[in-house]
Design a protein around this motif. Structure first.
Motif, short mmCIF file in Angstrom:
data_model
loop_
_atom_site.label_atom_id
_atom_site.label_comp_id
_atom_site.label_asym_id
_atom_site.label_seq_id
_atom_site.Cartn_x
_atom_site.Cartn_y
_atom_site.Cartn_z
N PRO A 48 -3.34 -0.95 9.67
CA PRO A 48 -4.75 -0.30 9.04
C PRO A 48 -4.64 -0.44 7.40
N TYR A 49 -3.78 -0.24 6.96
CA TYR A 49 -3.81 -0.74 5.16
C TYR A 49 -4.21 -2.07 4.09
N GLU A 50 -4.92 -3.01 5.85
CA GLU A 50 -5.53 -4.02 5.21
C GLU A 50 -6.81 -4.07 4.04
N GLY A 51 -7.27 -4.45 3.53
CA GLY A 51 -8.13 -4.51 2.71
C GLY A 51 -8.37 -3.69 1.89
N THR B 141 -3.56 6.98 -4.67
CA THR B 141 -4.57 6.50 -3.97
C THR B 141 -3.90 7.68 -2.63
N LYS B 142 -4.72 8.38 -1.96
CA LYS B 142 -3.68 8.55 -1.09
C LYS B 142 -4.39 7.61 0.55
N VAL B 143 -3.01 8.16 1.19
CA VAL B 143 -2.39 6.97 2.03
C VAL B 143 -2.02 7.89 3.25
N TYR B 144 -2.35 7.70 4.09
CA TYR B 144 -1.87 8.95 6.14
C TYR B 144 -0.58 7.36 6.35
N TRP C 120 -9.08 6.70 6.45
CA TRP C 120 -8.39 6.53 5.05
C TRP C 120 -8.18 5.54 4.06
N THR C 121 -7.22 4.21 4.15
CA THR C 121 -8.00 3.81 3.80
C THR C 121 -9.13 2.99 3.24
N ALA D 139 -8.60 4.28 -0.83
CA ALA D 139 -8.72 2.80 -1.01
C ALA D 139 -9.47 1.96 -1.73
N ASN D 140 -10.03 2.86 -2.36
CA ASN D 140 -11.29 1.19 -2.72
C ASN D 140 -11.84 1.44 -3.97
N VAL D 141 -10.85 1.95 -4.74
CA VAL D 141 -11.20 1.50 -6.38
C VAL D 141 -10.22 0.65 -7.01
#
Length: 165
Positions: free
Chosen positions: A48-51, A75-78, A146-147, A151-153
């Motif tokens: 689910p964290y791909e990309g 980074t916030k991670v679920y 969430w990703t 997780a886009n910076v």
């Protein structure tokens, strides 16, 4: 700091930055203080964290490598093993199973591996662990959301917005 310790830390940073297969990066934003750095890992493929690009706050102790570094997610991670509030990571190699043979690169790869293989039996975030064990599809949907949202910076963009260069 003994010169050989300074050299080891610089070698560890170079090792992490030169391993293109692991997609890890370490950056020292405070010139002259190599004990405080930022890290970046890519979300593992087919998870689910791909990309996603996940940023980490890394602090080394004065007696590095004889004590584990303090590493937490910026980074916030679920994820069951990461606090959704503080970014704290529950990972044995960063605590009781630390070895002076570990390097920054290996720490980052271990964190990437944790994203790929959550351990709900040792949660840092009990709510997320509960979802992970009771409804895997809901967990996957939430982790992907969430990703996508958090997780886009890139590390470069984070550095330029948080530090004077």
């Amino acid at each position: 700091m003994p010169p050989n310790m300074h050299k080891r830390i610089l070698n560890e940073i170079a090792e992490a930055n030169n391993d293109k297969s692991a997609e890890t990066v370490v950056y020292v934003p405070h010139e002259g203080d190599i004990y405080k750095m930022l890290g970046s890992i890519q979300g593992p493929r087919e998870t689910p964290y791909e990309g996603g690009t996940f940023l980490l706050d890394i602090k080394l102790h004065d007696n590095h490598p004889f004590a584990p570094p303090e590493i937490k997610f910026i980074t916030k991670v679920y994820h069951p093993n990461v606090s959704s509030q503080t970014g704290a990571i529950c990972l044995d190699v960063l605590k009781s199973n630390w070895s002076p043979a570990m390097t920054l690169r290996l720490c980052l790869i271990s964190i990437q591996s944790l994203l790929d293989a959550p351990d709900a039996s040792s949660p840092q975030d009990f709510q997320v662990a509960k979802v992970y064990t009771s409804n895997k599809q809901q967990f996957i949907r939430e982790a992907k959301t969430w990703t996508r949202v958090h997780a886009n910076v890139s590390l470069d963009a984070y550095i330029s917005s948080h530090y004077e260069l």
